[in-house]
Design an enzyme around this catalytic site. Structure first.
Site, PDB file in Angstrom:
ATOM      1  CE  LYS A 153      68.235  32.061  43.118  1.00 15.60           C
ATOM      2  NZ  LYS A 153      66.997  32.364  42.373  1.00 15.60           N
TER       3      LYS A 153
ATOM      4  CE1 TYR B 212      69.742  33.877  45.857  1.00 18.14           C
ATOM      5  CE2 TYR B 212      71.962  33.509  45.034  1.00 18.14           C
ATOM      6  CZ  TYR B 212      70.699  34.036  44.873  1.00 18.14           C
ATOM      7  OH  TYR B 212      70.390  34.729  43.727  1.00 18.14           O
TER       8      TYR B 212
ATOM      9  CB  THR C 144      68.283  43.820  41.696  1.00 18.26           C
ATOM     10  OG1 THR C 144      69.035  42.971  42.580  1.00 18.26           O
ATOM     11  CG2 THR C 144      68.418  43.334  40.259  1.00 18.26           C
TER      12      THR C 144
ATOM     13  CG  ASP D 288      54.293  32.641  50.460  1.00 20.56           C
ATOM     14  OD1 ASP D 288      55.285  32.179  49.858  1.00 20.56           O
ATOM     15  OD2 ASP D 288      54.195  32.659  51.706  1.00 20.56           O
ATOM     16  CB  VAL D 289      56.655  31.515  45.004  1.00 16.67           C
ATOM     17  CG1 VAL D 289      56.335  32.661  44.070  1.00 16.67           C
ATOM     18  CG2 VAL D 289      57.900  31.814  45.843  1.00 16.67           C
TER      19      VAL D 289
ATOM     20  CG  ASP E  45      56.269  40.586  44.722  1.00 20.44           C
ATOM     21  OD1 ASP E  45      57.295  40.479  44.019  1.00 20.44           O
ATOM     22  OD2 ASP E  45      56.305  40.839  45.942  1.00 20.44           O
TER      23      ASP E  45
END
Length: 246
Positions: free
Chosen positions: A159, A155, A190, A63-64, A37
């Site tokens: 996705k 977003y 969440t 950091d992805v 993360d």
């Protein structure tokens, strides 16, 4: 119990919410978990919780969106555990602006984490899985990678990209016994949802009489990570309380 015995699992976005829930359940099922993360404090807390319950966890600040970070994650995983069998590309961020309100900077930020991050994860984890004899890559998309909402333009785009990238990756890596699937959560309780001003509206649009919980997604991911789903690749697991059935 022990549905993941002997497997090494990388989980991104593991500092909280769905990622931390996956970490605890997967470790309880026998997996050795690599938790990554961007939040050092958060990912260390998740790792500590796993270890307190007798699990084996490695935490890495990650950091992805950065290729060098992915190389570091795979290198440290292989050095520490010697193999990798499952990747869950869970990390993600959101902006709720429509097309007119989305700046180029916001667009690129969402794509860098939600789309580029998944691409880099597949690209750098697949060779390690190949050496380990195969594996399962689980990419967390969204119902908004399937249907539109009239907002959250960046977003949605990211996705949707994850959905089709996963399908072509499934075809490409089938010969290596690497499965690639997507999970499409509906409205899940969440921290990301807590900031959504339309939470009540979204709940009213979900036929099932409650919102989703992280564990609803976790147990879908557990199935796809386990050998029970050996013949399942290139598909979509929709867990949304009937949202997209309407």
């Amino acid at each position: 119990m022990n549905r993941l015995q002997g497997k090494v699992v990388i989980i991104t976005g593991a500092a909280g919410g769905q990622g931390s829930a996956e970490a605890e359940v997967f470790a309880a099922e026998g997996a050795k978990v690599v938790l990554t993360d961007i939040s050092e404090e958060g990912v260390m807390q998740t790792a500590a919780a796993v270890k307190e319950r007798g699990g084996d966890a490695l935490s890495i600040v990650h950091d992805v969106s950065k290729e060098e970070d992915w190389k570091k994650v795979i290198s440290q995983t292989m050095d520490h555990f010697g193999s990798v069998h499952v990747l869950i590309n869970n990390a993600g961020i959101i902006t709720r602006e429509g097309i007119d309100g989305t700046t180029l900077a916001d667009w690129e930020k969402i794509q860098s984490v939600n789309s580029r991050g998944v691409f880099l994860g597949i690209k750098h984890t697949a060779p390690a899985m190949r050496k380990s004899g195969g594996g399962s890559i689980i990419n967390i998309s969204s119902i908004w990678g399937i249907v539109g909402s009239g907002g959250s333009a960046a977003y949605h785009a990211a996705k949707g990209a994850v959905r089709l990238l996963s399908k072509t990756a499934a075809v490409e890596y089938a010969k290596d016994r690497i499965r690639v699937n997507t999970i499409h959560p509906g409205v899940i309780e969440t921290p990301m949802l807590a900031t959504n001003k339309n939470k009540d509206k979204l709940q009213s649009m979900t036929p099932w009489p409650r919102l989703g919980k992280p564990d609803d997604i976790v147990y879908g991911a557990l199935y796809l990570a386990s050998d029970e789903s050996e013949f399942v690749t290139g598909t979509e697991l929709i867990i949304d309380g009937g949202y997209t059935a309407q």
